[in-house]
Design an enzyme around this catalytic site. Structure first.
Site, short mmCIF file in Angstrom:
data_model
loop_
_atom_site.label_atom_id
_atom_site.label_comp_id
_atom_site.label_asym_id
_atom_site.label_seq_id
_atom_site.Cartn_x
_atom_site.Cartn_y
_atom_site.Cartn_z
N THR A 123 27.42 44.68 32.95
CA THR A 123 27.26 43.43 33.69
C THR A 123 25.86 43.33 34.30
O THR A 123 25.24 44.36 34.61
CB THR A 123 28.32 43.35 34.82
OG1 THR A 123 27.93 42.34 35.76
CG2 THR A 123 28.45 44.65 35.59
N ASP A 124 25.42 42.11 34.52
CA ASP A 124 24.11 41.91 35.18
C ASP A 124 24.16 42.37 36.64
O ASP A 124 23.12 42.56 37.27
CB ASP A 124 23.66 40.44 35.09
CG ASP A 124 24.62 39.46 35.78
OD1 ASP A 124 25.72 39.86 36.21
OD2 ASP A 124 24.24 38.27 35.88
N GLU A 125 25.40 42.57 37.16
CA GLU A 125 25.52 42.96 38.58
C GLU A 125 24.94 44.35 38.83
O GLU A 125 24.68 44.71 39.98
CB GLU A 125 26.98 42.85 39.05
CG GLU A 125 27.50 41.44 38.87
CD GLU A 125 28.81 41.13 39.58
OE1 GLU A 125 29.11 41.77 40.58
OE2 GLU A 125 29.52 40.24 39.10
N TYR A 151 32.27 47.60 42.90
CA TYR A 151 32.41 47.22 41.48
C TYR A 151 31.11 47.46 40.72
O TYR A 151 31.10 48.17 39.70
CB TYR A 151 32.82 45.74 41.37
CG TYR A 151 32.59 45.16 39.99
CD1 TYR A 151 33.34 45.60 38.90
CD2 TYR A 151 31.62 44.18 39.75
CE1 TYR A 151 33.13 45.09 37.61
CE2 TYR A 151 31.40 43.67 38.48
CZ TYR A 151 32.15 44.12 37.41
OH TYR A 151 31.93 43.63 36.14
N LYS A 155 30.17 50.17 37.67
CA LYS A 155 29.67 49.77 36.35
C LYS A 155 28.31 50.42 36.08
O LYS A 155 28.03 50.83 34.95
CB LYS A 155 29.56 48.24 36.26
CG LYS A 155 30.87 47.48 36.29
CD LYS A 155 31.78 47.76 35.10
CE LYS A 155 31.28 47.14 33.81
NZ LYS A 155 32.25 47.36 32.70
P1 NAD Z 1 39.58 41.31 33.29
O1 NAD Z 1 39.82 41.87 34.65
O2 NAD Z 1 39.99 39.91 32.99
O3 NAD Z 1 40.29 42.24 32.19
C1 NAD Z 1 40.27 43.63 32.24
C2 NAD Z 1 41.29 44.18 31.24
O4 NAD Z 1 41.20 45.61 31.26
C3 NAD Z 1 42.73 43.82 31.58
O5 NAD Z 1 43.42 43.43 30.41
C4 NAD Z 1 43.30 45.12 32.13
O6 NAD Z 1 44.70 45.25 31.91
C5 NAD Z 1 42.51 46.15 31.36
N1 NAD Z 1 42.42 47.45 32.06
C6 NAD Z 1 42.09 47.66 33.37
N2 NAD Z 1 42.14 48.97 33.64
C7 NAD Z 1 42.49 49.59 32.49
C8 NAD Z 1 42.68 50.96 32.13
N3 NAD Z 1 42.56 51.94 33.03
N4 NAD Z 1 43.01 51.23 30.85
C9 NAD Z 1 43.17 50.26 29.94
N5 NAD Z 1 43.01 48.94 30.22
C10 NAD Z 1 42.68 48.62 31.48
O7 NAD Z 1 38.03 41.53 33.04
P2 NAD Z 1 36.98 40.65 32.22
O8 NAD Z 1 36.44 39.59 33.11
O9 NAD Z 1 37.57 40.29 30.92
O10 NAD Z 1 35.81 41.72 32.01
C11 NAD Z 1 35.80 42.55 30.85
C12 NAD Z 1 34.56 43.44 30.91
O11 NAD Z 1 33.38 42.64 30.95
C13 NAD Z 1 34.50 44.33 32.16
O12 NAD Z 1 34.02 45.59 31.76
C14 NAD Z 1 33.50 43.63 33.06
O13 NAD Z 1 32.83 44.56 33.86
C15 NAD Z 1 32.56 43.00 32.04
N6 NAD Z 1 31.87 41.77 32.48
C16 NAD Z 1 32.59 40.71 32.97
C17 NAD Z 1 31.92 39.53 33.32
C18 NAD Z 1 32.68 38.32 33.83
O14 NAD Z 1 32.05 37.32 34.18
N7 NAD Z 1 34.00 38.32 33.86
C19 NAD Z 1 30.54 39.44 33.17
C20 NAD Z 1 29.84 40.55 32.65
C21 NAD Z 1 30.54 41.69 32.30
P1 TYD Z 2 33.44 35.61 41.13
O1 TYD Z 2 34.07 34.67 40.17
O2 TYD Z 2 34.31 36.53 41.91
O3 TYD Z 2 32.36 36.44 40.29
P2 TYD Z 2 31.20 37.47 40.80
O4 TYD Z 2 31.42 37.80 42.21
O5 TYD Z 2 31.42 38.64 39.90
O6 TYD Z 2 29.91 36.76 40.55
O7 TYD Z 2 32.57 34.79 42.16
C1 TYD Z 2 31.53 33.94 41.73
C2 TYD Z 2 30.85 33.39 42.97
O8 TYD Z 2 31.76 32.53 43.66
C3 TYD Z 2 30.44 34.47 43.96
O9 TYD Z 2 29.21 34.09 44.55
C4 TYD Z 2 31.55 34.43 45.01
C5 TYD Z 2 31.98 32.97 45.01
N1 TYD Z 2 33.41 32.72 45.30
C6 TYD Z 2 33.75 31.79 46.30
O10 TYD Z 2 32.89 31.17 46.93
N2 TYD Z 2 35.09 31.57 46.55
C7 TYD Z 2 36.06 32.24 45.89
O11 TYD Z 2 37.26 32.02 46.20
C8 TYD Z 2 35.69 33.18 44.87
C9 TYD Z 2 36.75 33.93 44.11
C10 TYD Z 2 34.35 33.38 44.61
#
Ligand code: NAD
Ligand code: TYD
Length: 337
Positions: A123-125, A151, A155
Site C-alpha cells: 500500500t502507499d500508506e 496497519y 504492511k
Molecule cells: P479486505 O479487508 O477487504 O480483505 C482481506 C481478505 O483477507 C479477507 O477476505 C479476509 O478474510 C482475508 N484474510 C484476513 N486475514 C487472513 C488470514 N490470516 N489468512 C487468510 N486470509 C485472511 O482487504 P482489501 O481492501 O481487499 O485489501 C487487500 C490487500 O490490498 C491488503 O493487503 C491491503 O493491504 C492492500 N491494499 C488495499 C488498498 C485499499 O484501498 N483497500 C489499497 C492498497 C493496498
Molecule cells: P478509509 O476508507 O478507512 O481508508 P484509509 O484510511 O486506508 O485511507 O478512509 C479514507 C479516508 O476517509 C481517511 O482519510 C479517513 C476518512 N474516513 C472518514 O472521514 N469517515 C469514516 O467513517 C471513514 C471510515 C473514513
C-alpha cells in the site's frame, strides 16, 4: 499457470479473481482465505465451480504446506491482510500476526516448493503522508518508508521482509504499492461504501476531523490490471507504485455521494478525528506506466457512478453484512465520537 490468490474473498482479492477468470480463462485460480469478518464467500458464489477455494489462515504452516503440495502454484499473489486503519488503532496484534507472520509463512513455502514467484500486495500508506499544501510532492518508489498507523507499520514490515527474502534467499519477488481503491464488494467499514450505505438509510455521514484529508482514488479493476501485468511481465525484485491521479478531499467525496443519491448534505456530521490521521496520499505511478505499459482505464466520475450503481443493485450483499456483527463494530467506533 496456477495462480494462488490469498485474501480472494475480500474486496480487492475477489475483484482480482474475477479479473483472472475473465482475462486468463486458461489459468487455474486457487483462493486461500481465512474468511475473517472481511471475507465473504457469497462474493465468490457465482464462480465457485471455476476456482479452487481453501478456507485456510495464511499463518497456518501445516495447512499452507498442504495447499502448496496439492495445488502446485506457479505464482502467489498475497492480498490477505487485516486492512482497516481504524481497527489497527483499536487492536494492533492481529495486524502483526496476519500481515507480517502470514507474509513470512507464504514466502517460506514459496522457497520450499522451488522458488515460486511471489507478489506482495502492499500500500502507499507505507510512505506515510504528504503535506496538504505541497501538490508538487508525490510518493515515488524511492520515497523512504515512514509509517503512521499500526496497519501501515505492519504492511511496511512485510515489505521489508519481502526485500530480505529477495536479497538473502534469491526468492523471485515483486511488490506493488497502491493508493485507495473503490468499487464493487468494498466492505462497508471503508469511506465510500460506508457513506453510500448510511446515506441510503438517511443516517449521519461521519466525516473525521474537517474532512480535508486527501486520498488518491483508483477504481479496483485498474489495480487488478496492474497486478496482473506485474505477475506476468514485471521485473523480479522491483517495487511498482500504482495510483489513479485522483486526489480528492474526503469531504468532497461525501458531497458527491449525497448528490448522486439525492440526499441532503445536512446528513454530514463532523466527528472526532482519527488518531495519527494521515493528511494526504498521492502516488507517482510513472514507473509502471513506462515500464509495463499500464494505464488506468476508469476516470473517477465514471468509477464512482459505477460503484454507486453497484451498491444500489446489490443491496442483499451489503445489507447482510451491516445487519450482523458490524452493528457492534459501528456502535463501538462511532457511538461516542
Ligand atoms: P479486505 O479487508 O477487504 O480483505 C482481506 C481478505 O483477507 C479477507 O477476505 C479476509 O478474510 C482475508 N484474510 C484476513 N486475514 C487472513 C488470514 N490470516 N489468512 C487468510 N486470509 C485472511 O482487504 P482489501 O481492501 O481487499 O485489501 C487487500 C490487500 O490490498 C491488503 O493487503 C491491503 O493491504 C492492500 N491494499 C488495499 C488498498 C485499499 O484501498 N483497500 C489499497 C492498497 C493496498
Ligand atoms: P478509509 O476508507 O478507512 O481508508 P484509509 O484510511 O486506508 O485511507 O478512509 C479514507 C479516508 O476517509 C481517511 O482519510 C479517513 C476518512 N474516513 C472518514 O472521514 N469517515 C469514516 O467513517 C471513514 C471510515 C473514513
Amino acid at each position: 499457470m496456477n495462480v494462488l490468490v490469498t485474501g480472494g474473498a475480500g474486496f480487492i482479492g475477489s475483484n482480482f479473481v474475477y479479473y483472472q477468470l475473465k482475462n486468463h480463462p486458461e489459468d487455474k485460480v486457487i483462493v486461500v482465505d481465512k474468511l475473517t469478518y472481511a471475507g465473504n464467500l457469497s462474493t465468490l458464489k457465482p464462480i465457485m465451480d471455476k476456482i479452487v477455494f481453501e478456507k485456510v489462515d495464511i499463518c497456518d504452516e501445516k495447512e499452507i504446506d498442504r495447499v502448496f503440495r496439492e495445488h502446485k502454484p506457479d505464482v502467489v499473489v498475497n492480498f490477505a491482510a487485516e486492512s482497516h486503519v481504524d481497527r489497527s488503532i483499536e487492536n494492533p496484534n492481529v495486524f502483526l500476526e496476519t500481515n507480517i507472520m502470514g507474509t513470512a509463512n507464504m514466502m517460506n513455502h514459496c522457497r520450499k516448493y522451488g522458488d515460486i514467484r511471489y507478489h506482495q500486495v502492499s500500500t502507499d500508506e507505507v510512505y506515510g503522508d504528504l503535506p496538504l499544501d505541497r501538490p508538487d510532492l508525490l510518493f515515488t518508489e524511492e520515497t523512504p518508508i515512514h509509517t503512521s498507523s499500526p496497519y501501515s507499520a505492519s504492511k511496511a514490515s512485510a515489505d521489508l521482509l519481502v526485500g530480505a527474502y529477495l536479497r538473502t534467499f534469491g526468492l523471485p519477488v515483486t511488490i506493488s504499492r497502491c493508493s485507495n481503491n473503490y468499487g464493487p464488494y468494498h466492505f462497508p467499514e471503508k469511506l465510500i461504501p460506508l457513506m453510500i450505505a448510511n446515506a441510503l438509510a438517511d443516517k449521519p455521514l461521519p466525516v473525521y476531523g474537517k474532512g480535508e484529508n486527501v486520498r488518491d482514488w483508483l477504481y479496483v479493476e485498474d489495480h487488478c490490471s496492474a497486478i496482473d501485468l506485474i505477475i506476468r511481465k514485471g521485473k523480479i525484485g522491483e517495487v511498482y507504485n500504482i495510483g489513479g491521479n485522483n486526489e480528492i478531499h474526503n469531504i468532497d467525496i461525501v458531497k458527491m455521494i449525497c448528490e448522486k443519491l439525492d440526499k441532503p448534505e445536512s446528513l454530514i456530521t463532523y466527528v472526532t478525528d482519527r488518531k495519527g490521521h494521515d493528511l494526504r496520499y498521492a502516488i507517482d505511478s510513472s514507473k509502471i506506466q513506462r515500464e509495463l505499459g499500464w494505464t488506468p482505464a476508469t476516470t473517477f466520475p465514471e468509477g464512482l457512478q459505477k460503484t454507486v450503481d453497484w451498491y444500489l443493485a446489490n443491496k442483499d450483499w451489503w445489507e447482510e453484512i451491516i445487519s450482523g456483527e458490524y452493528q457492534n463494530y459501528y456502535e463501538k467506533m462511532y457511538g461516542n465520537r
